[in-house]
Scaffold this active site. Structure first.
Site, mmCIF file in Angstrom:
data_model
loop_
_atom_site.group_PDB
_atom_site.id
_atom_site.type_symbol
_atom_site.label_atom_id
_atom_site.label_comp_id
_atom_site.label_asym_id
_atom_site.label_seq_id
_atom_site.Cartn_x
_atom_site.Cartn_y
_atom_site.Cartn_z
ATOM 1 N N ASP A 281 -1.566 5.986 -0.158
ATOM 2 C CA ASP A 281 -2.028 6.455 -1.461
ATOM 3 C C ASP A 281 -0.857 7.072 -2.219
ATOM 4 O OD1 ASP A 281 -4.554 5.664 -0.785
ATOM 5 O OD2 ASP A 281 -5.228 7.658 -0.186
ATOM 6 N N ARG A 282 -0.959 7.051 -3.520
ATOM 7 C CA ARG A 282 0.143 7.543 -4.350
ATOM 8 C C ARG A 282 0.542 8.979 -4.015
ATOM 9 N NH1 ARG A 282 1.257 10.319 -9.017
ATOM 10 N NH2 ARG A 282 -0.875 11.072 -9.157
#
Length: 576
Positions: A281-282
């Site tokens: 995930d970012r």
């Protein structure tokens, strides 16, 4: 009556009795074949071929006997000439009658009055598409510990989607891309920034048809990310392993393109043509693995399917996590494939995560996480269900889930109401930096925020600005997949003021300074770009870092790991 049938004609007849199918050649029934053969013997074609063979035998001094061998080359040549002649005759007849089909092309198909020519779709390269040409679109600069990208012009491209067919461009922009105003699109069209089949569109009332190709040129701004350098842990020619900082997406998606791991590797290390093995995930940091070759990629993909790879994460959660080992096996359902939001639901897919507390500092706990399955946001969703959301998780730690914040699966609202509540909560906090939702999902909220910003600018500057609607573009090709949308953050804040977006004040950072302060690719402010008239406050560390870290990635014959982040230390205390 003895009929002499030439070998070439028999061969031609035999071939015509085959029904060609994509899966093979199937012969007609014996009865049908016999009937066709009797008809063929009495046909003028057969008599003509027989007469030609007899005449050839007389001229060569050899009787025209059916058993006389005929060279294959001669037979093939005769066949080809006769067949070609017949096809030409047929073609001439069809063209004369006006019923023949003509090949589609620029001059092949006659267009009716008012009808547009639509070129056939081009084949797209399914492989790796990023090259030095893409990396050179713009450059980085570092400011206040953040990696930033100089704004640049970019073409979003797409073919007409099925739901757009029969609708005008105006309707598509109005109903599906509401982050910008209709006035913006009309002005962009007049300046040639919107092209249909490579032809500038001046009138948005044009009706879209199948295979229409749309190109939209925009002045693109990217959100900043942390300025920490991207560290390469392993590069042995087969795999590339990096320690990904938080806040940086793995690949281009949403508003992020150059501020992604793929582009940073290409621009600063000259590394491209990578195959993604897994993703983070970012807002998650830690071990990120790429395959250098297709063979290695297939090998690792098979290991993933066979569950031969072990992943270990560490995270910091709110509250005192139980000391004993906790196993969560709640199924996870994707609430929206469009944005990738998930929750625990009996109808979801089976999941299994093992948790073990490592330390507790009086407010938060350090937890070791072993995901035994690979569902989207699995660790985050399971910890939310257990009542211990990850610190700084902007989605699964949000109060939009209700008073219990999703503990025990209690939400008390529909999926649509949940999504709207998430948008409203972050909007009220003037902070979309933490909400990983794409533009088209919150276009209305963006527009309201930009209009509110316009009022502020009107008061401060004393001038009326006609366009203060949203950011981004009507057409996006580099969008995330259905399970990746929550890594594409849109940053929208209310406290915007006027500034020159092309004149930042860069400062030295401790990060990788390759290309730092390089202003060679700066462009002047764009008069249609609303972002060039706004200033957004830099995101804080809390907005860019979620306390979840991929510590280790282990396979049958390899193991890659990173150092623990500072927040994972036992004596760490969150700053006020």
């Amino acid at each position: 009556m003895h009929v002499r049938v030439p070998f070439g004609s028999l061969l031609s007849f035999f071939l015509t009795q085959c029904d060609v199918h994509r899966r093979g050649v199937y012969f007609v029934s014996a009865c049908e074949k016999a009937n066709r053969f009797l008809g063929f013997l009495n046909s003028p074609q057969c008599r003509k071929s027989s007469w030609a063979m007899e005449r050839a035998g007389i001229e060569s001094g050899t009787p025209g006997n059916v058993n006389t061998p005929v060279p294959l080359e001669q037979t093939t040549a005769v066949e080809a000439s006769e067949t070609g002649k017949r096809k030409n005759d047929d073609t001439d007849d069809k063209e004369t009658s006006g019923r023949g089909k003509r090949r589609r092309g620029a001059g092949g198909k006659k267009l009716r009055p008012g009808e547009r020519y639509i070129p056939p779709p081009q084949k797209r390269n399914p492989g790796v598409s990023f090259s030095q040409e893409h990396f050179n679109e713009t450059s980085y600069y570092f400011e206040a510990g953040l990696r930033k990208v100089y704004p640049y012009y970019f073409d979003f491209k797409t073919y007409c989607k099925g739901r757009w067919i029969g609708k005008s461009l105006l309707d598509v922009f109005k109903n599906e891309f509401r982050a910008e105003s209709i006035e913006y699109y009309q002005k962009a069209a007049k300046e040639g920034r919107i092209r249909l089949n490579e032809t500038p569109v001046e009138d948005l009332s044009v009706v879209l048809r199948n295979n229409d190709h749309l190109r939209n040129t925009v002045h693109r701004h990217e959100p900043p990310v942390v300025g920490r350098p991207l560290e390469i842990l392993v590069d042995d020619g087969e795999v590339l392993v990096v320690d990904k900082p938080a806040s940086i997406p793995v690949h281009p998606c949403g508003r992020f393109r150059h501020n992604t791991v793929i582009f940073i590797l290409g621009k600063e290390f000259g590394i491209s043509e990578l195959h993604t093995v897994h993703r983070l995930d970012r807002l998650t940091s830690g071990v990120l693995l790429f395959a250098r070759t297709l063979e290695t990629s297939k090998k690792l993909d098979q290991m993933v399917r066979d569950r031969q790879l072990e992943k270990e994460y560490v995270c910091r959660v709110e509250g005192e996590f139980p000391q004993d080992e906790v196993i969560c096996e709640e199924p996870i359902l994707v609430v929206s494939f469009k944005i990738g939001l998930c929750r625990v639901d009996p109808k979801g897919k089976e999941c299994r995560t093992v948790f073990q507390r490592l330390s507790f500092n009086g407010k938060t706990s350090m937890v070791r996480c072993l995901p035994l399955t690979g569902r989207t946001h699995q660790i985050r969703v399971h910890l939310q269900y257990l009542g211990f959301p990850i610190l700084n998780d902007p989605v699964y730690g949000s109060s939009a889930w209700g008073p219990h914040r999703g503990k025990g699966g209690l939400v008390g609202k529909s999926d649509e109401e949940l999504l709207q509540a998430l948008v409203e909560e972050h909007r009220s906090q003037e902070n979309f930096n933490m909400l990983d939702i794409a533009d088209d999902c919150i276009g209305i909220a963006h527009k309201a925020d930009k209009n509110k910003a316009s009022e502020k600018m009107d008061k401060s500057a004393g001038t009326a600005e006609s366009e203060k609607s949203g950011e981004s573009c009507p057409v996006q090709v580099d969008a995330c997949g259905s399970d990746k949308k929550l890594d594409c953050i849109e940053a929208v804040n209310d406290n915007n003021t006027v500034k020159d977006c092309q004149n930042p004040q860069p400062v030295k950072s401790h990060g990788n300074e390759t290309g730092e302060n390089d202003s060679s690719q700066k462009t002047p402010p764009d008069h249609l770009c609303s972002e060039c008239k706004l200033v957004r406050p830099d995101p804080t560390e809390k907005e860019l870092i979620m306390y979840l870290h991929a510590l280790r990635y282990k396979g049958p014959d390899f193991e890659y790991s990173t150092q623990l982040p500072d927040w994972a230390k036992e004596d760490w205390v969150e700053a006020d």
